[in-house]
Write a protein that holds these residues in place. Structure first.
Motif, PDB file in Angstrom:
ATOM      1  N   PHE A  38       1.891   7.933  -6.733  1.00 41.43           N
ATOM      2  CA  PHE A  38       1.234   9.199  -7.038  1.00 41.43           C
ATOM      3  C   PHE A  38       1.830  10.364  -6.259  1.00 41.43           C
ATOM      4  N   ASP A  39       2.974  10.145  -5.632  1.00 38.73           N
ATOM      5  CA  ASP A  39       3.669  11.220  -4.929  1.00 38.73           C
ATOM      6  C   ASP A  39       4.188  12.213  -5.963  1.00 38.73           C
TER       7      ASP A  39
ATOM      8  N   GLN B  90       6.047   2.983 -15.593  1.00 38.71           N
ATOM      9  CA  GLN B  90       5.296   2.373 -14.507  1.00 38.71           C
ATOM     10  C   GLN B  90       4.004   3.123 -14.195  1.00 38.71           C
ATOM     11  N   LEU B  91       3.800   4.261 -14.884  1.00 38.02           N
ATOM     12  CA  LEU B  91       2.609   5.068 -14.702  1.00 38.02           C
ATOM     13  C   LEU B  91       2.338   5.790 -16.014  1.00 38.02           C
ATOM     14  N   THR B  92       1.078   5.827 -16.403  1.00 37.48           N
ATOM     15  CA  THR B  92       0.740   6.570 -17.613  1.00 37.48           C
ATOM     16  C   THR B  92       0.154   7.925 -17.205  1.00 37.48           C
TER      17      THR B  92
ATOM     18  N   THR C 151       6.136  11.181  -9.593  1.00 39.53           N
ATOM     19  CA  THR C 151       5.294  10.838 -10.741  1.00 39.53           C
ATOM     20  C   THR C 151       6.040  10.936 -12.063  1.00 39.53           C
ATOM     21  N   GLU C 152       6.873  11.943 -12.230  1.00 40.10           N
ATOM     22  CA  GLU C 152       7.623  12.069 -13.486  1.00 40.10           C
ATOM     23  C   GLU C 152       8.532  10.861 -13.684  1.00 40.10           C
TER      24      GLU C 152
ATOM     25  N   LYS D 219       0.831  -1.202   0.000  1.00 39.48           N
ATOM     26  CA  LYS D 219       0.000   0.000   0.000  1.00 39.48           C
ATOM     27  C   LYS D 219       0.868   1.257   0.000  1.00 39.48           C
ATOM     28  N   ALA D 220       1.957   1.243   0.747  1.00 41.94           N
ATOM     29  CA  ALA D 220       2.865   2.391   0.781  1.00 41.94           C
ATOM     30  C   ALA D 220       3.467   2.646  -0.601  1.00 41.94           C
ATOM     31  N   MET D 221       3.832   1.602  -1.296  1.00 42.70           N
ATOM     32  CA  MET D 221       4.408   1.743  -2.638  1.00 42.70           C
ATOM     33  C   MET D 221       3.364   2.284  -3.619  1.00 42.70           C
TER      34      MET D 221
END
Length: 65
Positions: free
Chosen positions: A12-13, A25-27, A17-18, A5-7
């Motif tokens: 979204f920190d 790993q994120l769009t 995010t960049e 959950k922490a990860m």
């Protein structure tokens, strides 16, 4: 809080995010969807006039001497 959950929260920190986007790993779409779920906290904002604060600090400085 579990490590998993922490990860997920760190994903979204704002500071990371960049990095997550650049490493696939994120769009941007996932990020935009997440941002839309956040509550509007605008009612907690207190506006300050920086010029007034500068004037007050100048007045305090002169009154101390």
């Amino acid at each position: 809080m579990s490590l998993d959950k922490a990860m997920k929260n760190l994903k979204f920190d704002k500071r990371l995010t960049e990095w997550y986007i650049n490493n696939g790993q994120l769009t941007k779409e996932e990020l935009e969807a997440h941002l839309k779920t956040l509550p509007d906290m605008g009612h907690n904002v207190e506006l300050a006039d920086s010029q007034d604060e500068a004037d007050e600090s100048d007045e305090e400085e002169f009154s101390q001497h």
